[in-house]
Design a protein around this motif. Sequence first.
Motif, PDB file in Angstrom:
ATOM      1  N   LEU A   1       0.286  -4.998  10.187  1.00 17.55           N
ATOM      2  CA  LEU A   1      -0.426  -5.376   8.962  1.00 17.55           C
ATOM      3  C   LEU A   1       0.172  -6.638   8.353  1.00 17.55           C
ATOM      4  N   LEU A   2       1.497  -6.742   8.383  1.00 14.39           N
ATOM      5  CA  LEU A   2       2.151  -7.949   7.865  1.00 14.39           C
ATOM      6  C   LEU A   2       1.772  -9.178   8.692  1.00 14.39           C
ATOM      7  N   ALA A   3       1.659  -8.982  10.001  1.00 15.54           N
ATOM      8  CA  ALA A   3       1.307 -10.106  10.875  1.00 15.54           C
ATOM      9  C   ALA A   3      -0.073 -10.665  10.562  1.00 15.54           C
ATOM     10  N   GLU A   4      -0.982  -9.801  10.105  1.00 15.53           N
ATOM     11  CA  GLU A   4      -2.366 -10.221   9.870  1.00 15.53           C
ATOM     12  C   GLU A   4      -2.765 -10.146   8.393  1.00 15.53           C
ATOM     13  N   SER A   5      -1.793 -10.073   7.502  1.00 16.54           N
ATOM     14  CA  SER A   5      -2.123  -9.877   6.074  1.00 16.54           C
ATOM     15  C   SER A   5      -2.819 -11.082   5.451  1.00 16.54           C
ATOM     16  N   GLY A   6      -2.488 -12.279   5.922  1.00 14.05           N
ATOM     17  CA  GLY A   6      -3.133 -13.475   5.387  1.00 14.05           C
ATOM     18  C   GLY A   6      -2.976 -13.628   3.888  1.00 14.05           C
ATOM     19  N   GLY A   7      -1.818 -13.242   3.374  1.00 14.33           N
ATOM     20  CA  GLY A   7      -1.569 -13.370   1.943  1.00 14.33           C
ATOM     21  C   GLY A   7      -2.023 -12.182   1.122  1.00 14.33           C
ATOM     22  N   LYS A   8      -2.687 -11.235   1.749  1.00 14.44           N
ATOM     23  CA  LYS A   8      -3.119 -10.035   1.021  1.00 14.44           C
ATOM     24  C   LYS A   8      -1.927  -9.104   0.812  1.00 14.44           C
ATOM     25  N   THR A   9      -1.990  -8.314  -0.263  1.00 15.89           N
ATOM     26  CA  THR A   9      -0.937  -7.339  -0.549  1.00 15.89           C
ATOM     27  C   THR A   9      -1.194  -6.068   0.251  1.00 15.89           C
ATOM     28  N   ILE A  10      -0.137  -5.495   0.799  1.00 12.05           N
ATOM     29  CA  ILE A  10      -0.244  -4.250   1.556  1.00 12.05           C
ATOM     30  C   ILE A  10       0.243  -3.102   0.681  1.00 12.05           C
ATOM     31  N   LEU A  11      -0.589  -2.094   0.498  1.00 10.00           N
ATOM     32  CA  LEU A  11      -0.198  -0.865  -0.189  1.00 10.00           C
ATOM     33  C   LEU A  11      -0.005   0.220   0.855  1.00 10.00           C
ATOM     34  N   VAL A  12       1.133   0.889   0.820  1.00  3.91           N
ATOM     35  CA  VAL A  12       1.398   2.021   1.704  1.00  3.91           C
ATOM     36  C   VAL A  12       1.453   3.276   0.845  1.00  3.91           C
ATOM     37  N   ALA A  13       0.512   4.186   1.049  1.00  2.44           N
ATOM     38  CA  ALA A  13       0.444   5.410   0.244  1.00  2.44           C
ATOM     39  C   ALA A  13       1.115   6.556   0.990  1.00  2.44           C
ATOM     40  N   VAL A  14       2.099   7.190   0.331  1.00  2.15           N
ATOM     41  CA  VAL A  14       2.831   8.310   0.928  1.00  2.15           C
ATOM     42  C   VAL A  14       2.772   9.507  -0.010  1.00  2.15           C
ATOM     43  N   ARG A  15       3.068  10.683   0.551  1.00  2.00           N
ATOM     44  CA  ARG A  15       2.987  11.916  -0.239  1.00  2.00           C
ATOM     45  C   ARG A  15       4.346  12.423  -0.687  1.00  2.00           C
ATOM     46  N   THR A  16       5.394  12.127   0.080  1.00  2.00           N
ATOM     47  CA  THR A  16       6.713  12.686  -0.208  1.00  2.00           C
ATOM     48  C   THR A  16       7.784  11.599  -0.218  1.00  2.00           C
ATOM     49  N   ILE A  17       8.929  11.942  -0.810  1.00  2.00           N
ATOM     50  CA  ILE A  17      10.059  11.018  -0.841  1.00  2.00           C
ATOM     51  C   ILE A  17      10.568  10.750   0.571  1.00  2.00           C
ATOM     52  N   SER A  18      10.534  11.757   1.452  1.00  2.00           N
ATOM     53  CA  SER A  18      10.999  11.540   2.826  1.00  2.00           C
ATOM     54  C   SER A  18      10.133  10.496   3.535  1.00  2.00           C
ATOM     55  N   GLN A  19       8.814  10.530   3.312  1.00  2.00           N
ATOM     56  CA  GLN A  19       7.932   9.506   3.891  1.00  2.00           C
ATOM     57  C   GLN A  19       8.240   8.136   3.284  1.00  2.00           C
ATOM     58  N   LEU A  20       8.487   8.108   1.978  1.00  2.00           N
ATOM     59  CA  LEU A  20       8.849   6.861   1.301  1.00  2.00           C
ATOM     60  C   LEU A  20      10.087   6.250   1.948  1.00  2.00           C
ATOM     61  N   ASN A  21      11.096   7.076   2.192  1.00  2.00           N
ATOM     62  CA  ASN A  21      12.345   6.576   2.785  1.00  2.00           C
ATOM     63  C   ASN A  21      12.141   6.057   4.209  1.00  2.00           C
ATOM     64  N   ILE A  22      11.221   6.669   4.950  1.00  2.00           N
ATOM     65  CA  ILE A  22      10.919   6.195   6.308  1.00  2.00           C
ATOM     66  C   ILE A  22      10.408   4.753   6.258  1.00  2.00           C
ATOM     67  N   PHE A  23       9.498   4.477   5.330  1.00  2.00           N
ATOM     68  CA  PHE A  23       8.936   3.120   5.240  1.00  2.00           C
ATOM     69  C   PHE A  23       9.942   2.137   4.644  1.00  2.00           C
ATOM     70  N   ILE A  24      10.801   2.603   3.747  1.00  2.00           N
ATOM     71  CA  ILE A  24      11.866   1.728   3.231  1.00  2.00           C
ATOM     72  C   ILE A  24      12.764   1.287   4.391  1.00  2.00           C
ATOM     73  N   ARG A  25      13.145   2.245   5.251  1.00  2.00           N
ATOM     74  CA  ARG A  25      14.003   1.911   6.398  1.00  2.00           C
ATOM     75  C   ARG A  25      13.295   0.949   7.352  1.00  2.00           C
ATOM     76  N   GLU A  26      12.003   1.201   7.608  1.00  2.00           N
ATOM     77  CA  GLU A  26      11.244   0.344   8.528  1.00  2.00           C
ATOM     78  C   GLU A  26      11.145  -1.083   7.995  1.00  2.00           C
TER      79      GLU A  26
END
Length: 666
Positions: free
Chosen positions: A51-76
Motif C-alpha cells: 500500500l505504501l508503494a502505491e499510495s501516491g500521497g494518499k493516507t493509509i488507515l489500518v483498522a485493528v480490533r485489539t492491542i495485539s494487532q496494533l502492536n503487530i503493525f507497529i513492529r511491521e
Amino acid sequence: MSDINDWFPYPTYRPNQEEMLSAAAGTARQGGVLLIDAPTGSGKSSVVSALLAESGGKTILVAVRTISQLNIFIRELELIRKKKKAGLKFTYLIGKRGMCPLGGLGDVYRRCEGVKAFTHALMRERAVKGSLVPAQDPEIIKQIKRQDRDNPLICPYFVKSRVFLEGDEGLRLVPSQEIRKRAEKAASSVVNPEDLHKYAGALCPYDMMITSAKNADVVIINYHHLFNDDIREQLLVSLNVEPKDLIILVDEAHNVGDVVQGIQSISLDERDIQQASHELSSLKTQVKGVEAVRHVLPRIRDFMDGLRRSTEIEDWFDPAIFDRILTKGSLYPSMAAIVEDIIAISDAIREKSLQNADYRESAIERLCEFLFRIHCSATDPAYLTLFRKDDESIILEVRNIDPAGKLQEIATEHHALLFISGTLSPLESFRQYYFADLPVITLSIPNAFPKKNRLLLASEDITTAYRMRQDRGNIDRTVRMITAFSGHPGNLAVYFPSYQIMTDYAARCRQMKKKVFIEPREASEANELLAEFLSLPKKKKSGILFAVCGGKWSEGLDYRGDLLAGAMVVGLPLAPYTQVRAMAIQYFKRKFGKEGEFIAYTLPAINKATQALGRVLRTPEDHGLLILGDSRFLEEDVKAGLPPWIQQEMKPVTADTAEGIITRWR
C-alpha cells in the motif's frame, strides 16, 4: 509509483506472499475493494508495504480490533522504517478510553467534548485579557487546582497543549510548540501504547497523537474509528483529509460483520424508561413537548408488560403494533411526530448535562435513538425489532442483521478498501455478506506452514446436534474422543458451542490426567486462569482448557510455541435456532436465494470453529493436533465452507480409531 521491493523489509518472500502483495498494490493504485483470505503465517501484515508503494500521497488507515494487532503493525512499520524508508511516518489512535488521563464520571467522549468546550471558553476569555499561553495563566492554574477531580470542568492536559496566536483575523488557538515537537517525534519513532501516557507527560495524549497523525503516512486506528459514522467523520476532519484520499486496510476482517451490526443496533430496558421519566420531570416548564412525551412512557411500559407473558426468551415484536400502542389516544398522530419532539428534548438535556459537567448518556438520549431506529426499521428490513428476557426484566432491541449497507457506503466513499483475515472462507460468501452486488476482487492464499507439522482429524460419529444431545451412545463417544485428545502431550484446548454444553462435558470428563481449566463467565477470573494455564509449559507441566467457541479464550489470543499444542472443537457452534434467527435467515434467503441460509446461519458457526483451531499454529515451527469434533463438518454443505487447506487435509476418524491415529502421529 515506487516498487514494492522498495518498501518490503524482508530478504525473501514467503510462499504466495508476493502474489498477495501484488494484488494489494493493484487495489491501492486503481481503487476498489479487495478481500484476502490468508492463513496464519502468510505474512498478511506486510500488505502495508504494498500500500505504501502505491499510495501516491494518499493516507493509509489500518483498522485493528485489539492491542495485539496494533502492536503487530507497529513492529511491521518500524521494520520498514529501519530497513527501507527512514523518513516513514506512522502513528496510532486507540480511542479516548485508552488515551485520556483525565478523571471523571460518564462517557469519555462526552466528557472530553464538554470539558474541552469549557476549557476553551476560559482560555479564550483569558487570552482576550492578554494571556496567550494558557498553561502560564495564574487564574487558569488556580481554577485547575481547586476543581473537583471526580467532576472536572477544566482539562489541564488540553491547557498545556494549546497556545493563542494574534493575527489579522484575531486570536487563533493552535497546538503548542511542545505538543508539536512531541507529535513529530511520535510519528518518527515508536511510542508503544503502554508508554503513551508517560511519553505525553503533562500533554493530552489523544491530542498529541491526532497532531502526529496529520502528517503521517500511515495511521493505525481501532474499528470504531472506521465503522462509527460520527467518530469517522470527526477523525477525517481532524486529519484534514477527504475520503477519496484514503486507502483503508482492515485486519481480522472476519469480525467486521458483528462489529458493524453492534454499532447499528440499540436496546432499551425498563430502567431506561424509569430514568427517562425522572429526566423529563426536571424539564417540565423548560422545553416544549415534555408533557406529551411523558404520557407516552407508560405506554412503553405497558407494551413491555404484555411481552412478559411470552414463553420465549427472545422473540420478534411487530413495530406497527408498538407504533399503535404509543400513538393511539395520545397527542401524537404518528411515531415520526414523537421522534421529532424527543429529538428536541434530547438536545436540551444534553446541553444541560454538559453545563453541569455531567457526561453520562441520558436515558432520554437513549430513548430518542431507540425510537428513531424503530421508526426507520418499519421501512428497512435489515433491522429487526425484538425483545429479550433477562431474569424478570424485558429488554427491547432494534437489531441490525445486515452490515452490507454500511460497508458498501464506506467502500464507495473511499479510494480503496482492503479486508484481510486468516478466516475469510469461503470468500464468495463473505463477499456477498459484506458487499452484496458491489464489485469486489477476492484472493485466497494457501496455508504456507509445513503439512508435516499438523494432524487434522474430523469425527464421523459424534455430534452436538440437538436431536442427539441426550443420546447415551453419542455422549459416551464424545467423552472418549475428548479423552483420546487429552492424551496428546502439551497444553490443549477443547472448545464447545455453549457454556451449558461445556459445563455438561466438564462434569463427564473428570478423569483427565491434566489439570482442567474451565472458562468462567467473569472476565477477571478468566484472565487469571488463562495466565496460570499459559505458565504451565515453563514449569514442564501441561493442562487442558474447556472453553466456548467465540468466547474469551477462543479468539484474538496468540498461543505461540509450546503454549498450545492442540485444539478440538466439539460440535458445530451454530447459534440457537429462534424465531429471530429464522427471520434473519429468511431475510438473507430473499436476498441471496439458497446461499442466504448458509450466510446467515452456517457461516458464523464455521468461522467460530476455524478461529478456535487457529489458536494452535502461529509460526512455521509450531506443531499441532487439530480436531473437528462433529460429523456435520464432513457433510458436503458444511465441508465446502471450510478453508481449502482444511478440506484437503482433514482425515475422518471415530471414537474407536482416534487414539491410535493420534498416538502414531505424535
